[in-house]
Design a protein around this motif. Sequence first.
Motif, PDB file in Angstrom:
ATOM      1  N   ASP A  44       0.840  -1.199   0.000  1.00  0.00           N
ATOM      2  CA  ASP A  44       0.000   0.000   0.000  1.00  0.00           C
ATOM      3  C   ASP A  44       0.869   1.241   0.000  1.00  0.00           C
ATOM      4  OD1 ASP A  44      -2.409  -1.411   0.149  1.00  0.00           O
ATOM      5  OD2 ASP A  44      -2.335  -1.478   2.331  1.00  0.00           O
ATOM      6  N   LYS A  45       1.894   1.231   0.826  1.00  0.00           N
ATOM      7  CA  LYS A  45       2.774   2.389   0.943  1.00  0.00           C
ATOM      8  C   LYS A  45       3.536   2.623  -0.352  1.00  0.00           C
ATOM      9  CE  LYS A  45       3.124   2.008   5.934  1.00  0.00           C
ATOM     10  NZ  LYS A  45       3.972   1.731   7.082  1.00  0.00           N
ATOM     11  N   SER A  46       3.921   1.556  -1.040  1.00  0.00           N
ATOM     12  CA  SER A  46       4.599   1.706  -2.328  1.00  0.00           C
ATOM     13  C   SER A  46       3.675   2.388  -3.326  1.00  0.00           C
ATOM     14  CB  SER A  46       5.029   0.344  -2.880  1.00  0.00           C
ATOM     15  OG  SER A  46       5.993  -0.241  -2.042  1.00  0.00           O
ATOM     16  N   GLN A  47       2.423   1.939  -3.387  1.00  0.00           N
ATOM     17  CA  GLN A  47       1.473   2.531  -4.312  1.00  0.00           C
ATOM     18  C   GLN A  47       1.236   4.003  -3.974  1.00  0.00           C
ATOM     19  OE1 GLN A  47      -3.102   2.007  -5.557  1.00  0.00           O
ATOM     20  NE2 GLN A  47      -1.944   0.126  -5.532  1.00  0.00           N
ATOM     21  N   ILE A  48       1.069   4.296  -2.702  1.00  0.00           N
ATOM     22  CA  ILE A  48       0.858   5.686  -2.278  1.00  0.00           C
ATOM     23  C   ILE A  48       2.072   6.529  -2.646  1.00  0.00           C
ATOM     24  CG2 ILE A  48       0.549   7.190  -0.268  1.00  0.00           C
ATOM     25  CD1 ILE A  48      -1.987   5.561  -1.155  1.00  0.00           C
TER      26      ILE A  48
ATOM     27  N   PRO B  71       9.003   7.556   0.359  1.00  0.00           N
ATOM     28  CA  PRO B  71      10.249   6.823   0.162  1.00  0.00           C
ATOM     29  C   PRO B  71      10.737   6.956  -1.280  1.00  0.00           C
ATOM     30  CG  PRO B  71       8.419   5.310   0.461  1.00  0.00           C
ATOM     31  CD  PRO B  71       7.885   6.691   0.633  1.00  0.00           C
ATOM     32  N   GLU B  72      12.029   6.861  -1.451  1.00  0.00           N
ATOM     33  CA  GLU B  72      12.638   7.032  -2.776  1.00  0.00           C
ATOM     34  C   GLU B  72      12.549   5.759  -3.623  1.00  0.00           C
ATOM     35  OE1 GLU B  72      14.304   9.890  -3.935  1.00  0.00           O
ATOM     36  OE2 GLU B  72      13.490  10.900  -2.182  1.00  0.00           O
ATOM     37  N   LYS B  73      12.871   4.624  -3.021  1.00  0.00           N
ATOM     38  CA  LYS B  73      13.018   3.374  -3.768  1.00  0.00           C
ATOM     39  C   LYS B  73      11.779   2.497  -3.584  1.00  0.00           C
ATOM     40  CE  LYS B  73      16.372   0.579  -5.567  1.00  0.00           C
ATOM     41  NZ  LYS B  73      16.505   0.653  -6.970  1.00  0.00           N
ATOM     42  N   ILE B  74      11.285   1.948  -4.690  1.00  0.00           N
ATOM     43  CA  ILE B  74      10.106   1.089  -4.653  1.00  0.00           C
ATOM     44  C   ILE B  74      10.444  -0.211  -5.372  1.00  0.00           C
ATOM     45  CG2 ILE B  74       7.717   0.856  -5.422  1.00  0.00           C
ATOM     46  CD1 ILE B  74       7.681   4.019  -5.269  1.00  0.00           C
ATOM     47  N   ASP B  75      10.129  -1.358  -4.740  1.00  0.00           N
ATOM     48  CA  ASP B  75      10.391  -2.668  -5.330  1.00  0.00           C
ATOM     49  C   ASP B  75       9.127  -3.157  -6.034  1.00  0.00           C
ATOM     50  OD1 ASP B  75      11.102  -5.209  -6.038  1.00  0.00           O
ATOM     51  OD2 ASP B  75      11.739  -5.826  -4.030  1.00  0.00           O
ATOM     52  N   PHE B  76       9.080  -2.947  -7.342  1.00  0.00           N
ATOM     53  CA  PHE B  76       7.899  -3.317  -8.127  1.00  0.00           C
ATOM     54  C   PHE B  76       7.713  -4.820  -8.239  1.00  0.00           C
ATOM     55  CE2 PHE B  76       9.104   0.904  -9.562  1.00  0.00           C
ATOM     56  CZ  PHE B  76       7.899   1.565  -9.456  1.00  0.00           C
ATOM     57  N   SER B  77       8.781  -5.585  -8.067  1.00  0.00           N
ATOM     58  CA  SER B  77       8.689  -7.034  -8.200  1.00  0.00           C
ATOM     59  C   SER B  77       7.841  -7.666  -7.096  1.00  0.00           C
ATOM     60  CB  SER B  77      10.090  -7.660  -8.201  1.00  0.00           C
ATOM     61  OG  SER B  77      10.691  -7.522  -6.920  1.00  0.00           O
ATOM     62  N   LYS B  78       7.614  -6.944  -6.023  1.00  0.00           N
ATOM     63  CA  LYS B  78       6.834  -7.495  -4.911  1.00  0.00           C
ATOM     64  C   LYS B  78       5.331  -7.261  -5.069  1.00  0.00           C
ATOM     65  CE  LYS B  78      10.561  -7.525  -1.665  1.00  0.00           C
ATOM     66  NZ  LYS B  78      11.008  -7.337  -0.324  1.00  0.00           N
TER      67      LYS B  78
ATOM     68  N   LEU C 197      -1.347   1.111 -11.837  1.00  0.00           N
ATOM     69  CA  LEU C 197      -1.391   1.787 -13.132  1.00  0.00           C
ATOM     70  C   LEU C 197      -2.706   2.545 -13.299  1.00  0.00           C
ATOM     71  CD1 LEU C 197       0.060   2.346 -15.777  1.00  0.00           C
ATOM     72  CD2 LEU C 197      -0.999   0.260 -16.699  1.00  0.00           C
ATOM     73  N   TYR C 198      -3.816   1.895 -12.955  1.00  0.00           N
ATOM     74  CA  TYR C 198      -5.124   2.565 -13.026  1.00  0.00           C
ATOM     75  C   TYR C 198      -5.119   3.835 -12.169  1.00  0.00           C
ATOM     76  CZ  TYR C 198      -9.907   3.777 -11.946  1.00  0.00           C
ATOM     77  OH  TYR C 198     -11.071   4.482 -11.755  1.00  0.00           O
ATOM     78  N   ASN C 199      -4.649   3.704 -10.931  1.00  0.00           N
ATOM     79  CA  ASN C 199      -4.646   4.856 -10.025  1.00  0.00           C
ATOM     80  C   ASN C 199      -3.736   5.969 -10.530  1.00  0.00           C
ATOM     81  OD1 ASN C 199      -6.523   3.842  -8.169  1.00  0.00           O
ATOM     82  ND2 ASN C 199      -4.954   2.688  -7.104  1.00  0.00           N
ATOM     83  N   LEU C 200      -2.632   5.626 -11.168  1.00  0.00           N
ATOM     84  CA  LEU C 200      -1.745   6.641 -11.745  1.00  0.00           C
ATOM     85  C   LEU C 200      -2.465   7.435 -12.831  1.00  0.00           C
ATOM     86  CD1 LEU C 200       1.623   4.713 -12.007  1.00  0.00           C
ATOM     87  CD2 LEU C 200       1.287   6.893 -10.830  1.00  0.00           C
ATOM     88  N   VAL C 201      -3.147   6.722 -13.721  1.00  0.00           N
ATOM     89  CA  VAL C 201      -3.861   7.398 -14.807  1.00  0.00           C
ATOM     90  C   VAL C 201      -4.995   8.245 -14.231  1.00  0.00           C
ATOM     91  CG1 VAL C 201      -5.251   7.070 -16.893  1.00  0.00           C
ATOM     92  CG2 VAL C 201      -3.192   5.678 -16.526  1.00  0.00           C
ATOM     93  N   HIS C 202      -5.716   7.707 -13.267  1.00  0.00           N
ATOM     94  CA  HIS C 202      -6.803   8.451 -12.626  1.00  0.00           C
ATOM     95  C   HIS C 202      -6.265   9.725 -11.970  1.00  0.00           C
ATOM     96  CE1 HIS C 202     -10.493   8.263  -9.733  1.00  0.00           C
ATOM     97  NE2 HIS C 202     -10.529   9.307 -10.511  1.00  0.00           N
ATOM     98  N   LEU C 203      -5.186   9.580 -11.243  1.00  0.00           N
ATOM     99  CA  LEU C 203      -4.595  10.731 -10.562  1.00  0.00           C
ATOM    100  C   LEU C 203      -4.121  11.783 -11.564  1.00  0.00           C
ATOM    101  CD1 LEU C 203      -3.739  11.958  -7.827  1.00  0.00           C
ATOM    102  CD2 LEU C 203      -1.542  10.840  -8.153  1.00  0.00           C
ATOM    103  N   MET C 204      -3.547  11.333 -12.668  1.00  0.00           N
ATOM    104  CA  MET C 204      -3.055  12.261 -13.678  1.00  0.00           C
ATOM    105  C   MET C 204      -4.208  13.118 -14.222  1.00  0.00           C
ATOM    106  SD  MET C 204      -0.880  11.443 -17.154  1.00  0.00           S
ATOM    107  CE  MET C 204      -2.037  10.226 -17.758  1.00  0.00           C
ATOM    108  N   LYS C 205      -5.396  12.540 -14.309  1.00  0.00           N
ATOM    109  CA  LYS C 205      -6.524  13.247 -14.903  1.00  0.00           C
ATOM    110  C   LYS C 205      -7.391  14.001 -13.894  1.00  0.00           C
ATOM    111  CE  LYS C 205      -8.422  11.483 -18.612  1.00  0.00           C
ATOM    112  NZ  LYS C 205      -9.189  10.595 -19.496  1.00  0.00           N
ATOM    113  N   VAL C 206      -7.279  13.677 -12.599  1.00  0.00           N
ATOM    114  CA  VAL C 206      -8.245  14.168 -11.615  1.00  0.00           C
ATOM    115  C   VAL C 206      -8.234  15.685 -11.429  1.00  0.00           C
ATOM    116  CG1 VAL C 206      -6.886  13.943  -9.476  1.00  0.00           C
ATOM    117  CG2 VAL C 206      -9.358  13.563  -9.414  1.00  0.00           C
TER     118      VAL C 206
ATOM    119  N   LYS D  18       7.778  -0.263 -15.751  1.00  0.00           N
ATOM    120  CA  LYS D  18       8.272  -0.871 -14.517  1.00  0.00           C
ATOM    121  C   LYS D  18       7.267  -1.858 -13.933  1.00  0.00           C
ATOM    122  CE  LYS D  18      11.459   2.745 -13.143  1.00  0.00           C
ATOM    123  NZ  LYS D  18      11.890   3.636 -12.077  1.00  0.00           N
ATOM    124  N   LEU D  19       5.984  -1.596 -14.157  1.00  0.00           N
ATOM    125  CA  LEU D  19       4.930  -2.474 -13.653  1.00  0.00           C
ATOM    126  C   LEU D  19       4.681  -3.659 -14.591  1.00  0.00           C
ATOM    127  CD1 LEU D  19       2.509   0.328 -12.458  1.00  0.00           C
ATOM    128  CD2 LEU D  19       3.650  -1.336 -10.958  1.00  0.00           C
ATOM    129  N   GLY D  20       5.366  -3.665 -15.741  1.00  0.00           N
ATOM    130  CA  GLY D  20       5.253  -4.784 -16.668  1.00  0.00           C
ATOM    131  C   GLY D  20       4.177  -4.627 -17.727  1.00  0.00           C
TER     132      GLY D  20
END
Length: 133
Positions: A6-10, A53-60, A70-79, A97-99
């Motif tokens: 959750d924290k990585s996504q935030i 935080p600076e570093k995020i481990d996307f593999s987890k 990805l959905y939340n990123l696009v939503h946030l970009m448009k909000v 990075k998310l594949g």
Amino acid sequence: MSKQKDKSQISILIHLASMDGDIDDTEKELISRIGMAHGLSEEELQEYFDHPPEKIDFSKLSEDESFDTLYNLVHLMKVDGKIFDEEISYCMNMAKKLGYPLEAVMDLYSQVHANVKLKSEIQKIKRKYHKKG
């Protein structure tokens, strides 16, 4: 979803929101709603707004978590109604990075609206990019 994921996504969302130099109220509200929906407290969220935080481990991240990010990123970009080249570049970079292919960002971009969630259309996109394991 675990607290760490959750924290990585935030953190990813906060980074995108701050790219234009200011996290406006609509962006902060959306990020807070997403965080609280995943069990983060207001205090935890504020800490991430203050010190992401600076570093995020996307593999987890699981496949569902990656798509939700990805959905939340696009939503946030448009909000906030303002879309900057830097935000688009960031979303494209995060998609990789998310594949996901860059096409996934464009598919989501056409279906994600600031105040409307078209669940059936979003699910179609999710199925389209479901990774074959």
